[in-house]
Design a protein around this motif. Structure first.
Motif, PDB file in Angstrom:
ATOM      1  N   THR A 206      -0.073  11.935   8.395  1.00  0.00           N
ATOM      2  CA  THR A 206       0.376  10.770   7.647  1.00  0.00           C
ATOM      3  C   THR A 206       1.412  11.123   6.585  1.00  0.00           C
ATOM      4  O   THR A 206       2.062  10.232   6.048  1.00  0.00           O
ATOM      5  CB  THR A 206      -0.813  10.086   6.952  1.00  0.00           C
ATOM      6  OG1 THR A 206      -1.326  10.951   5.928  1.00  0.00           O
ATOM      7  CG2 THR A 206      -1.917   9.778   7.946  1.00  0.00           C
ATOM      8  N   THR A 207       1.537  12.391   6.242  1.00  0.00           N
ATOM      9  CA  THR A 207       2.383  12.934   5.156  1.00  0.00           C
ATOM     10  C   THR A 207       1.896  12.489   3.777  1.00  0.00           C
ATOM     11  O   THR A 207       2.611  12.665   2.785  1.00  0.00           O
ATOM     12  CB  THR A 207       3.872  12.562   5.321  1.00  0.00           C
ATOM     13  OG1 THR A 207       4.077  11.171   5.069  1.00  0.00           O
ATOM     14  CG2 THR A 207       4.383  12.926   6.707  1.00  0.00           C
ATOM     15  N   ASN A 466       1.260   1.986  10.505  1.00  0.00           N
ATOM     16  CA  ASN A 466       1.329   1.837   9.053  1.00  0.00           C
ATOM     17  C   ASN A 466       0.916   3.109   8.326  1.00  0.00           C
ATOM     18  O   ASN A 466       1.324   3.347   7.195  1.00  0.00           O
ATOM     19  CB  ASN A 466       0.439   0.671   8.602  1.00  0.00           C
ATOM     20  CG  ASN A 466       1.039  -0.673   8.955  1.00  0.00           C
ATOM     21  OD1 ASN A 466       2.254  -0.801   9.107  1.00  0.00           O
ATOM     22  ND2 ASN A 466       0.197  -1.676   9.113  1.00  0.00           N
ATOM     23  N   GLU A 467       0.086   3.920   8.973  1.00  0.00           N
ATOM     24  CA  GLU A 467      -0.350   5.185   8.376  1.00  0.00           C
ATOM     25  C   GLU A 467       0.572   6.344   8.759  1.00  0.00           C
ATOM     26  O   GLU A 467       0.298   7.494   8.425  1.00  0.00           O
ATOM     27  CB  GLU A 467      -1.781   5.499   8.822  1.00  0.00           C
ATOM     28  CG  GLU A 467      -2.822   4.552   8.275  1.00  0.00           C
ATOM     29  CD  GLU A 467      -3.017   4.716   6.787  1.00  0.00           C
ATOM     30  OE1 GLU A 467      -2.857   5.839   6.286  1.00  0.00           O
ATOM     31  OE2 GLU A 467      -3.315   3.711   6.121  1.00  0.00           O
ATOM     32  N   ASN A 468       1.649   6.034   9.470  1.00  0.00           N
ATOM     33  CA  ASN A 468       2.594   7.062   9.935  1.00  0.00           C
ATOM     34  C   ASN A 468       1.914   8.099  10.827  1.00  0.00           C
ATOM     35  O   ASN A 468       2.336   9.247  10.905  1.00  0.00           O
ATOM     36  CB  ASN A 468       3.263   7.786   8.752  1.00  0.00           C
ATOM     37  CG  ASN A 468       4.088   6.846   7.906  1.00  0.00           C
ATOM     38  OD1 ASN A 468       4.831   6.032   8.430  1.00  0.00           O
ATOM     39  ND2 ASN A 468       3.931   6.942   6.599  1.00  0.00           N
ATOM     40  N   ARG A 469       0.837   7.677  11.483  1.00  0.00           N
ATOM     41  CA  ARG A 469       0.135   8.598  12.355  1.00  0.00           C
ATOM     42  C   ARG A 469       0.747   8.572  13.746  1.00  0.00           C
ATOM     43  O   ARG A 469       1.510   7.673  14.092  1.00  0.00           O
ATOM     44  CB  ARG A 469      -1.355   8.254  12.403  1.00  0.00           C
ATOM     45  CG  ARG A 469      -2.046   8.413  11.061  1.00  0.00           C
ATOM     46  CD  ARG A 469      -3.481   7.968  11.108  1.00  0.00           C
ATOM     47  NE  ARG A 469      -4.275   8.820  11.986  1.00  0.00           N
ATOM     48  CZ  ARG A 469      -5.555   8.569  12.274  1.00  0.00           C
ATOM     49  NH1 ARG A 469      -6.160   7.514  11.761  1.00  0.00           N
ATOM     50  NH2 ARG A 469      -6.217   9.384  13.077  1.00  0.00           N
ATOM     51  N   TRP A 470       0.399   9.556  14.532  1.00  0.00           N
ATOM     52  CA  TRP A 470       0.982   9.710  15.858  1.00  0.00           C
ATOM     53  C   TRP A 470       0.302   8.778  16.852  1.00  0.00           C
ATOM     54  O   TRP A 470      -0.864   8.951  17.192  1.00  0.00           O
ATOM     55  CB  TRP A 470       0.818  11.164  16.296  1.00  0.00           C
ATOM     56  CG  TRP A 470       1.359  11.470  17.663  1.00  0.00           C
ATOM     57  CD1 TRP A 470       2.327  10.797  18.340  1.00  0.00           C
ATOM     58  CD2 TRP A 470       0.944  12.543  18.506  1.00  0.00           C
ATOM     59  NE1 TRP A 470       2.555  11.377  19.558  1.00  0.00           N
ATOM     60  CE2 TRP A 470       1.725  12.452  19.692  1.00  0.00           C
ATOM     61  CE3 TRP A 470       0.009  13.570  18.379  1.00  0.00           C
ATOM     62  CZ2 TRP A 470       1.586  13.357  20.739  1.00  0.00           C
ATOM     63  CZ3 TRP A 470      -0.123  14.466  19.415  1.00  0.00           C
ATOM     64  CH2 TRP A 470       0.649  14.368  20.577  1.00  0.00           C
TER      65      TRP A 470
END
Length: 652
Positions: A206-207, A466-470
């Protein structure tokens, strides 16, 4: 499993200050026994790391030259594996996760990260090819991390073995004590904020970054090489500049709670953490000993290793602790173990068991997923959604929110619930009670179980985005009218945030096919043999994906669960540091238990109520050194005392 490393290479100095009496342990304290496992005359060993079956470390000649990677196999201890013996090249900063080992090689002008998987015959591979002097390599699952130099301004870098993707943590100044667990990096940083030292956690997916603790460096200091992480727990050693008495601290990154573990006029440092055990290096007895705090034994310290020798730099997996004996010239590596027992989690019924499973895993969760406890399909299909939310999966009756579940929602401080299934599954009386509790909710439902599973997917994809997950564009395909082979895939769906889609034995429902097309799902896993999902149906799934689906199956539901476990671990999605076990003859306990396993990144195994299947016996027998803990879901009616006792026998 977590990992940490010293970034500045140095032998360990041992300065004894004040000897204090060790507090008495509580009744039922762990009893450790151990011995030296690596002893090479003329060599000294560096910091060990234990990943279950394997202990990885490095050794050097007494003159400090020619450091080599050494891997000790607890299952076959007679001949340790050595990389680089006698080649005149330094290999060091070793680490291990399962069968995966990393180290730094100085074969070139600068240090480079190397990787080897001991489970196959593929030769070791170099991960970095840059001109930076890489150091401090660590690994957990598919994540390798390191720092790109020894000087000021160095950065933390990482590499994903599955995605073949690299990344960098820019927001650091002088990182030290790097460690990794489940894609989270933790480290100590100096002057990241002016005048401060701190402990930080960074999520490589998620960074997102969390400040665990920051202290005024003129008043307090954090020991640079002391950070460790496992699950939501972070530990480190800290001291007042005015006294230099170092103590162990812990924090929970989910709740933000920070607590001091020790408070002694002495030095406690090098903490490590795994599940319920927190060992550290302690000098209060006059020699450096390895002591530990065991979660169930509050208060009280465990004697892990208190011989006349100096002991240092522990690492832990389950209740197995590896450490250095007599650090310095001619040092050895020792291993101490204590009894490891299964933990049964059960209630008076499926709803209380669901609540207790949640309470055992989640300290707090603002969101939760709620599904019917009288059918398996909705809860199983929601496993990936719960994983995307990192939330518990709880079970409900149709026309009543069971008291244990409402109490658990209050304890979790939940403010939002996804209700899975239509009113025939979870009725308005339940949602009315959520309203009365001040909990907002959103129902996800279709006309049948197949459409409900399909309608979960856009929510899952949106949350992952939205969580910038893969968003992997993967899916698990299971039979929608039989739970036998399907239950064991819940941890995988939760851990990697992918959907579980339902099919019939001999056909793919139109709504399932449309979901594959709408979300461009291009990789799929068919769970179960041809008796569960026919060959033509699997071929139809492959046609939808644009490539053949992979089938995971065994001769029966128990063998299928084992194959799912093996496949998840081999891909780096899961590990064996805390496996779950539930009955394969019914579904409720496995549904909440599967989500709990997924949060911890562990597989779910199935058993009959009164016997251990031959396949499970073989599997547990061959993986006994890899099992760092075990949770059994359900009471004695579903997992008998006999089976529970047999499971205990496999833990080593």
């Amino acid at each position: 499993m977590k990992r940490r490393h010293r970034i500045l290479f140095a032998s360990i100095g041992l300065a004894v200050t004040v000897a204090l009496t060790v507090p008495s342990t509580a009744s039922g304290a762990l009893v450790f026994s151990g011995s030296v496992v690596l002893d090479t005359p003329g060599y000294w060993y560096g910091q060990p790391h234990i990943g279950g079956r394997y202990i990885a470390t490095y050794r050097a000649r007494n003159d400090g030259t020619d450091r080599d990677v050494v891997v000790y196999d607890r299952q076959s201890p007679s001949t340790p594996l050595v990389h680089g013996a006698g080649d005149g090249i330094d290999q060091h900063y070793t680490d291990v996760s399962g069968s995966r080992v990393v180290w730094i090689s100085n074969a070139e002008a600068d240090g480079e990260v190397w990787y080897d998987d001991l489970s196959n015959a593929t030769p070791p591979a170099r991960i970095t090819t840059d001109t930076r002097d890489d150091a401090g390599s660590v690994i957990d699952g598919n994540t390798i991390a390191w720092v790109d130099g020894l000087g000021s301004g160095r950065k933390i870098r990482f590499y994903d073995l599955e995605r073949h993707a690299a990344g960098v943590v820019d927001a650091c100044n002088l990182p030290n004590g790097l460690c990794v667990d489940s894609g989270r990096l933790a480290w100590m940083d100096d002057e990241k904020v002016a005048g401060k030292q701190g402990v930080y956690v960074y999520d490589t997916e998620t960074t997102a970054e969390i400040t665990v603790r920051e202290v005024d460096s003129s008043v307090r200091r954090i020991v640079a090489d002391s950070v460790d992480i496992h699950g939501d727990a972070v530990t480190w050693s800290e001291y007042l500049v005015s006294t230099d008495d170092k103590n162990i601290w812990v924090a929970n990154v989910r709740t933000g709670v920070v607590a001091q573990v020790t408070n002694n006029v002495a030095t406690q440092t090098s903490p490590a953490i795994s599940g319920d055990l927190l060992p550290w290096q302690d000098d209060r007895t006059g020699d450096n000993d390895i002591l530990a705090w065991w979660g169930p034994e509050t208060p009280g310290y465990q004697d892990v290793a208190t011989t006349a020798a100096n002991e240092a730099a522990p690492d832990v997996y389950g209740h197995a602790v590896a450490y250095i004996v007599d650090p310095g010239s001619d040092s050895d590596i020792a291993l101490a173990t204590a009894a490891l027992e299964p933990q049964r989690i059960s209630g008076a019924n499926r709803y209380e068991t669901s609540a207790k499973i949640s309470a055992n895993r989640f300290i707090k969760s603002g969101t939760a997923v709620l599904a019917t406890g009288v059918g398996f399909a909705d809860a199983l299909a929601a496993s990936g959604l719960a994983g995307a939310l990192e939330s518990p999966l709880l079970l409900s009756a149709q026309n009543d929110l069971p008291a244990p579940i409402s109490a658990e929602l209050e304890r979790l401080d939940t403010t939002f619930v996804f209700v899975i299934g239509g009113e025939a599954a979870i009725g308005t009386a339940v949602t009315d009670e959520l309203d009365d509790m001040g909990i907002s909710w959103q129902r996800i439902a279709g006309s049948d179980r197949y459409e409900t599973a399909a309608r979960i997917v856009p929510y899952l994809v949106d949350i992952m985005g939205n969580e910038n997950r893969w968003w992997r564009r993967d899916a698990f395909f299971v039979r929608g009218d039989d739970f036998a082979d399907a239950l064991a895939i819940a941890p995988h769906a939760y851990a990697i945030g992918v959907p579980v889609l339902l099919v019939r034995k001999d056909s793919v429902p139109a709504v399932t096919a449309q979901t594959v097309a709408n979300f461009n799902i291009n990789d799929g896993y068919v769970i179960g043999g041809t008796a569960a999902i026919s060959t033509p149906t699997a071929e139809d799934i492959g046609d939808l994906l644009g490539d053949a689906a992979v089938r995971w199956w065994g001769a029966n539901r128990y063998a299928t669960a084992i194959e799912c476990a093996r496949q998840g671990v081999s891909r780096g999605w899961l590990d064996y540091d805390r496996v779950g076990v539930a009955t394969g003859m019914d579904f409720p306990d496995a549904l909440s238990g599967g989500a709990a396993c997924g949060y911890f990144g562990s597989p779910l195994l199935l058993t009959p109520p009164s016997s251990i299947p031959e396949d499970l016996d073989d599997f547990l027998g061959t993986t006994r050194y890899e099992l760092g803990g075990m949770e059994v879901y359900g009471g004695e009616a579903v997992v008998s005392p006999y089976v529970f006792g047999r499971l205990d026998d496999y833990l080593y």
